[in-house]
Structures are given as C-alpha cells and as structure tokens.
Design a protein around this motif. Structure first.
Motif, PDB file in Angstrom:
ATOM      1  N   UNK A   9       0.802  -1.219   0.000  1.00 11.29           N
ATOM      2  CA  UNK A   9       0.000   0.000   0.000  1.00 11.29           C
ATOM      3  C   UNK A   9       0.832   1.265   0.000  1.00 11.29           C
ATOM      4  N   UNK A  10       0.206   2.343   0.471  1.00  9.26           N
ATOM      5  CA  UNK A  10       0.833   3.655   0.452  1.00  9.26           C
ATOM      6  C   UNK A  10       1.222   4.083   1.866  1.00  9.26           C
ATOM      7  N   UNK A  11       1.175   5.375   2.157  1.00 12.52           N
ATOM      8  CA  UNK A  11       1.629   5.863   3.465  1.00 12.52           C
ATOM      9  C   UNK A  11       0.743   5.398   4.608  1.00 12.52           C
ATOM     10  N   UNK A  50       5.078   5.570   1.114  1.00 12.00           N
ATOM     11  CA  UNK A  50       4.441   6.872   0.891  1.00 12.00           C
ATOM     12  C   UNK A  50       4.496   7.286  -0.581  1.00 12.00           C
ATOM     13  N   UNK A  51       3.406   7.847  -1.065  1.00  6.16           N
ATOM     14  CA  UNK A  51       3.243   8.349  -2.437  1.00  6.16           C
ATOM     15  C   UNK A  51       3.036   7.262  -3.478  1.00  6.16           C
ATOM     16  N   UNK A  52       2.937   6.009  -3.075  1.00  2.94           N
ATOM     17  CA  UNK A  52       2.736   4.946  -4.064  1.00  2.94           C
ATOM     18  C   UNK A  52       1.375   5.116  -4.750  1.00  2.94           C
ATOM     19  N   UNK A  53       1.353   4.851  -6.044  1.00  3.00           N
ATOM     20  CA  UNK A  53       0.158   5.037  -6.861  1.00  3.00           C
ATOM     21  C   UNK A  53      -0.215   3.761  -7.597  1.00  3.00           C
ATOM     22  N   UNK A  61       9.821  11.082  -7.334  1.00  2.62           N
ATOM     23  CA  UNK A  61       9.805  10.065  -6.285  1.00  2.62           C
ATOM     24  C   UNK A  61      10.287   8.704  -6.769  1.00  2.62           C
ATOM     25  N   UNK A  62      10.776   8.615  -7.983  1.00  8.68           N
ATOM     26  CA  UNK A  62      11.287   7.348  -8.472  1.00  8.68           C
ATOM     27  C   UNK A  62      10.190   6.407  -8.924  1.00  8.68           C
ATOM     28  N   UNK A  63      10.587   5.185  -9.175  1.00  4.53           N
ATOM     29  CA  UNK A  63       9.640   4.189  -9.678  1.00  4.53           C
ATOM     30  C   UNK A  63       8.979   3.498  -8.488  1.00  4.53           C
ATOM     31  N   UNK A  64       7.870   4.052  -7.995  1.00  2.00           N
ATOM     32  CA  UNK A  64       7.198   3.461  -6.845  1.00  2.00           C
ATOM     33  C   UNK A  64       5.725   3.199  -7.123  1.00  2.00           C
ATOM     34  N   UNK A  89      -3.386   8.266  -3.388  1.00  2.00           N
ATOM     35  CA  UNK A  89      -2.430   9.167  -4.055  1.00  2.00           C
ATOM     36  C   UNK A  89      -2.816   9.455  -5.502  1.00  2.00           C
ATOM     37  N   UNK A  90      -3.547   8.543  -6.111  1.00  2.00           N
ATOM     38  CA  UNK A  90      -4.003   8.768  -7.488  1.00  2.00           C
ATOM     39  C   UNK A  90      -5.045   9.880  -7.575  1.00  2.00           C
ATOM     40  N   UNK A  91      -5.594  10.281  -6.429  1.00  2.00           N
ATOM     41  CA  UNK A  91      -6.591  11.352  -6.395  1.00  2.00           C
ATOM     42  C   UNK A  91      -5.968  12.744  -6.435  1.00  2.00           C
TER      43      UNK A  91
END
Length: 211
Positions: A9-11, A50-53, A61-64, A89-91
């Motif tokens: 997941x994300x953050x 954090x910031x994963x989409x 943020x690189x490839x996350x 994060x996609x929002x």
C-alpha cells in the motif's frame, strides 16, 4: 507451515502519523498489529510506501507505482495473501484521474499478479484482498495537492468493489468502519490503525478457514 501476507500500500500502510509526520511504531501500525493478531502461524510483510500510486509514477519520487514495484515481492516471497491498499495518491490534482481510471489501474495491477502466477509452474496464486481507501477530507495542509479529491474519493469504493468482484478478489471497505478526521484529512490515526487491524484479521481468518 507459516502463511505469508503481503500488505502492499501507500503511506497509510507504511504507518504515517498525521500529527508528527513520522512513522507509527510496530505496536500501532495496522500491518504490525495484523501480524500480532494472527499469531505465529502467519508472517506479515509490511510493504507500505508513501506516495505509491496505481497509475502514474509520482514526479521526483522514483519508480514506486504499484505495477513497477510489486514484482520484487512476488519473486522473493511465497505468498498466501496479498492485501492491496492503494488509490488515495491517485486522487491528487496533478494526475487529473477519474475514479474509473484509478479503478482501471487497480484492474491492471490485479491482472499483472494473475499473469505472474500463471507463468509459474511452481507457485500457487495467493488470495488477493482489495482494500478500498476511505473518503478523505481536504484540509488546509493538502488543499492544493488534493483539490476536489474528496468528491472523487466518494466513488472509489464502489468502483473498487466492482473490480474486486470481476477478478474474484476479496474486498474490504475502510469506509465501513473508520472516518478520516480533520488532523490532516488523509492519514489514519492510531485508534483507526487498531480498528483496521481487527477488521482485516477477521477477514483473513475467514478466508483462510474457507479456502
């Protein structure tokens, strides 16, 4: 034999504290609590970022993104469950994505998992659990980043539920048992991590006993 659960997941999976901006400890994060709840026969792999989409790579943020970074976990671990908790994060305003397009990203991620295991003659495909992110509140702190995201977020749970059903995945809607507070409008507070860990524990135990 120990059952392995990947929490991807994300953050909010990573355990970001909305008050301090730091990470909650292992006695607070829902992922860590899940492992404690399930006991020694289960091993929980905490893969929050954090910031994963689901769709785009965040700038700088690189490839996350989900699709790009999931495969190393599949290569490394023989998994029984994958919990996917993404979408918030996609929002963000800069991505300009509709709930339907975000759901397409989720569908692509699930398809990638299915293809990965179909290509393996050894590994058994894990049970996938889709967690719909809760509705958010656009506070002053994130007002520019998440402009109008609260409106889009209300539709995510329905489209995610459809994606889960179409792919024969289990589904859990965080909106059913938590409400994001005004602390920052995005991240779970400590008591919400406790609630989430309990609800997911119940779901994993049910799926494990009925698979």
């Amino acid at each position: 034999m120990t059952k392995k659960i990947l929490c991807f997941g994300d953050s909010n999976t990573w355990g970001l504290n909305p008050v301090t901006g730091k990470r909650f400890d292992e006695n607070t994060r829902w992922t860590s609590l899940l492992g404690k709840n399930l006991g020694c026969h289960f091993a929980v792999i905490e893969a929050g970022q954090p910031n994963r989409t689901l769709v785009h790579n965040p700038p700088f943020d690189g490839v996350i993104s989900g699709v790009s970074y999931l495969k190393p976990y599949l290569d490394k671990h023989e998994l029984n469950f994958i919990i996917i908790a993404l979408g918030t994060n996609d929002l963000k305003k800069r991505f300009n994505l509709t709930p339907s397009l975000i759901a397409d990203g989720l569908n692509d991620l699930i398809n990638s998992i299915h293809i990965y295991y179909k290509q393996s003659s050894i590994l058994k495909a894990p049970q996938i659990i889709i967690a719909s992110p809760p509705e958010i509140k656009v506070t002053e702190k994130y007002s520019r980043i998440y402009e109008d995201a609260d409106i889009k977020a209300t539709a995510l749970s329905n489209v995610f539920k459809c994606v889960a059903a179409n792919n024969r995945c289990a589904f859990i809607d965080f909106n059913a048992f938590i409400n994001i507070t005004d602390s920052d409008g995005i991240h779970f507070e400590s008591n919400q991590h406790l609630t989430i860990s309990f609800e997911i524990t119940q779901l994993v135990q049910y799926l494990f006993n009925n698979c």
